[in-house]
Design an enzyme around this catalytic site. Structure first.
Site, PDB file in Angstrom:
ATOM      1  N   ARG A  86     -15.083   1.192 -11.321  1.00 16.12           N
ATOM      2  CA  ARG A  86     -15.188   0.476 -10.054  1.00 16.12           C
ATOM      3  C   ARG A  86     -16.234   1.106  -9.146  1.00 16.12           C
ATOM      4  O   ARG A  86     -16.295   2.329  -9.046  1.00 16.12           O
ATOM      5  CB  ARG A  86     -13.823   0.486  -9.341  1.00 16.12           C
ATOM      6  CG  ARG A  86     -12.853  -0.498  -9.933  1.00 16.12           C
ATOM      7  CD  ARG A  86     -11.471  -0.335  -9.391  1.00 16.12           C
ATOM      8  NE  ARG A  86     -11.397  -0.170  -7.946  1.00 16.12           N
ATOM      9  CZ  ARG A  86     -10.262  -0.107  -7.276  1.00 16.12           C
ATOM     10  NH1 ARG A  86      -9.113  -0.218  -7.932  1.00 16.12           N
ATOM     11  NH2 ARG A  86     -10.258   0.045  -5.979  1.00 16.12           N
ATOM     12  N   ARG A  93      -1.008  -3.787   3.230  1.00 16.59           N
ATOM     13  CA  ARG A  93      -1.756  -2.570   3.557  1.00 16.59           C
ATOM     14  C   ARG A  93      -1.784  -2.329   5.056  1.00 16.59           C
ATOM     15  O   ARG A  93      -2.363  -1.332   5.502  1.00 16.59           O
ATOM     16  CB  ARG A  93      -3.173  -2.681   3.024  1.00 16.59           C
ATOM     17  CG  ARG A  93      -3.388  -1.967   1.699  1.00 16.59           C
ATOM     18  CD  ARG A  93      -4.841  -2.117   1.365  1.00 16.59           C
ATOM     19  NE  ARG A  93      -5.364  -1.173   0.434  1.00 16.59           N
ATOM     20  CZ  ARG A  93      -5.470  -1.377  -0.877  1.00 16.59           C
ATOM     21  NH1 ARG A  93      -4.994  -2.471  -1.421  1.00 16.59           N
ATOM     22  NH2 ARG A  93      -6.056  -0.475  -1.634  1.00 16.59           N
ATOM     23  N   ARG A 134     -11.278   5.451   1.811  1.00 15.41           N
ATOM     24  CA  ARG A 134     -10.067   4.713   1.410  1.00 15.41           C
ATOM     25  C   ARG A 134      -8.803   5.490   1.787  1.00 15.41           C
ATOM     26  O   ARG A 134      -7.787   4.911   2.142  1.00 15.41           O
ATOM     27  CB  ARG A 134     -10.110   4.403  -0.093  1.00 15.41           C
ATOM     28  CG  ARG A 134     -11.179   3.356  -0.419  1.00 15.41           C
ATOM     29  CD  ARG A 134     -11.550   3.333  -1.886  1.00 15.41           C
ATOM     30  NE  ARG A 134     -10.478   2.894  -2.738  1.00 15.41           N
ATOM     31  CZ  ARG A 134     -10.443   3.109  -4.059  1.00 15.41           C
ATOM     32  NH1 ARG A 134     -11.422   3.762  -4.648  1.00 15.41           N
ATOM     33  NH2 ARG A 134      -9.435   2.677  -4.765  1.00 15.41           N
ATOM     34  N   ARG A 182     -11.556   7.549 -13.295  1.00 18.31           N
ATOM     35  CA  ARG A 182     -10.910   6.310 -13.773  1.00 18.31           C
ATOM     36  C   ARG A 182     -11.873   5.314 -14.412  1.00 18.31           C
ATOM     37  O   ARG A 182     -12.969   5.134 -13.919  1.00 18.31           O
ATOM     38  CB  ARG A 182     -10.329   5.537 -12.579  1.00 18.31           C
ATOM     39  CG  ARG A 182      -9.126   5.994 -12.031  1.00 18.31           C
ATOM     40  CD  ARG A 182      -8.313   5.001 -11.302  1.00 18.31           C
ATOM     41  NE  ARG A 182      -8.877   4.337 -10.154  1.00 18.31           N
ATOM     42  CZ  ARG A 182      -8.134   3.678  -9.279  1.00 18.31           C
ATOM     43  NH1 ARG A 182      -6.834   3.630  -9.438  1.00 18.31           N
ATOM     44  NH2 ARG A 182      -8.680   3.069  -8.266  1.00 18.31           N
TER      45      ARG A 182
HETATM   46  P1  AMP Z   1      -7.310  -1.620  -4.656  1.00 19.69           P
HETATM   47  O1  AMP Z   1      -7.772  -2.219  -5.946  1.00 19.69           O
HETATM   48  O2  AMP Z   1      -5.895  -1.979  -4.321  1.00 19.69           O
HETATM   49  O3  AMP Z   1      -7.575  -0.130  -4.578  1.00 19.69           O
HETATM   50  O4  AMP Z   1      -8.195  -2.297  -3.500  1.00 19.69           O
HETATM   51  C1  AMP Z   1      -9.602  -2.134  -3.488  1.00 19.69           C
HETATM   52  C2  AMP Z   1     -10.146  -2.593  -2.150  1.00 19.69           C
HETATM   53  O5  AMP Z   1      -9.834  -3.972  -1.940  1.00 19.69           O
HETATM   54  C3  AMP Z   1      -9.579  -1.882  -0.923  1.00 19.69           C
HETATM   55  O6  AMP Z   1     -10.234  -0.664  -0.654  1.00 19.69           O
HETATM   56  C4  AMP Z   1      -9.830  -2.930   0.168  1.00 19.69           C
HETATM   57  O7  AMP Z   1     -11.181  -2.964   0.547  1.00 19.69           O
HETATM   58  C5  AMP Z   1      -9.537  -4.229  -0.576  1.00 19.69           C
HETATM   59  N1  AMP Z   1      -8.108  -4.635  -0.486  1.00 19.69           N
HETATM   60  C6  AMP Z   1      -7.224  -4.789  -1.512  1.00 19.69           C
HETATM   61  N2  AMP Z   1      -6.026  -5.187  -1.072  1.00 19.69           N
HETATM   62  C7  AMP Z   1      -6.135  -5.293   0.274  1.00 19.69           C
HETATM   63  C8  AMP Z   1      -5.226  -5.634   1.326  1.00 19.69           C
HETATM   64  N3  AMP Z   1      -3.946  -5.944   1.048  1.00 19.69           N
HETATM   65  N4  AMP Z   1      -5.692  -5.632   2.590  1.00 19.69           N
HETATM   66  C9  AMP Z   1      -6.979  -5.327   2.883  1.00 19.69           C
HETATM   67  N5  AMP Z   1      -7.876  -4.966   1.953  1.00 19.69           N
HETATM   68  C10 AMP Z   1      -7.474  -4.954   0.654  1.00 19.69           C
END
Ligand code: AMP
Length: 219
Positions: free
Chosen positions: A161, A88, A172, A127
């Site tokens: 979520r 990310r 985000r 979702r």
């Molecule tokens: P996601 O399920 O991929 O939408 O991730 C949900 C949240 O987890 C994100 O908004 C971040 O706070 C954290 N997160 C997930 N993957 C990462 C990553 N590779 N680097 C930093 N934060 C992450």
């Protein structure tokens, strides 16, 4: 095959990763899911990241890089994996290249799902997932066939979520545009980036991705 699926929140990375896993025998590795599991288990990492995630900000590179490094060497990854939600930041992308090289692995492709911000807000707001099997649904685009019952496992409990709301999605998206998008140039420079139209229907997106990957495998 070792792949990265890139794209903003709710672009369809999770859905597509599961479909590609079924076709290619890869394993989906979603750092968001791993972090949510840490929170649910009340681990020190979970306690550290809970508020950051609730605010829609990125967890520190250190935490996710170490978590991922431990994950990709597990035996179930031997046939390949699909990273969903990692890297990310450019820092994470560089760390990924280094950890793969250290373990004698390379990245076969980076697949980007391109989706407009306005569409993402609508997708996120509706979702939910089955608490038992993790199947993903959407109030408008993919409701359960029988209300309140999971199509896949028959479960009756569903989860939304805490960061899937209109306020947090805005944060985000800012994180995606400022911190994650620069990765596209990093991968394009090394010829690994392939982009597909993530605004198309789910099956069309799958078809576009498999066309790219089938071609890659036969090359
Ligand atoms: P996601 O399920 O991929 O939408 O991730 C949900 C949240 O987890 C994100 O908004 C971040 O706070 C954290 N997160 C997930 N993957 C990462 C990553 N590779 N680097 C930093 N934060 C992450």
């Amino acid at each position: 095959m070792r792949l990265v699926l890139l794209g903003p929140p709710a672009a369809g990375k999770g859905t597509q990763a599961k479909r590609l896993d079924d076709r290619y025998g890869t394993v989906q590795i979603a750092t968001g899911d791993m972090l949510r599991a840490e929170i649910a288990a009340g681990t020190p990492i979970g306690l550290k990241v809970k508020e950051v995630m609730r605010a829609g900000q990125l967890v520190s590179d250190d935490i996710v890089i170490h978590m991922l490094e431990a994950r990709i060497v597990r035996p179930d990854c031997a046939k390949g994996f699909i990273l969903d939600g990692f890297p990310r930041t450019v820092e994470q992308a560089k760390a990924l290249d280094a950890m793969l090289a250290k373990n004698g692995m390379t990245l076969d492709a980076v697949l980007e799902l391109k989706v407009d911000d306005a569409a993402l807000i609508e997708r996120v707001a509706g979702r939910f997932t089955c608490a038992s099997c993790g199947e993903g649904y959407h109030d408008k685009f993919k409701p359960t066939k029988v209300p309140g019952t999971c199509d896949r496992c028959g479960g009756h409990e569903f989860i939304r979520r805490p960061d899937d709301n209109r306020e947090t999605i805005a944060a985000r998206l800012v994180a995606y545009h400022t911190q994650t998008e620069p990765i596209l140039a990093y991968y394009a420079a090394s010829g690994r980036l392939k982009s597909v139209d993530g605004m198309a229907g789910m099956d069309q997106v799958t078809a576009s991705l498999t066309a790219i990957l089938d071609q890659l495998r036969s090359a």
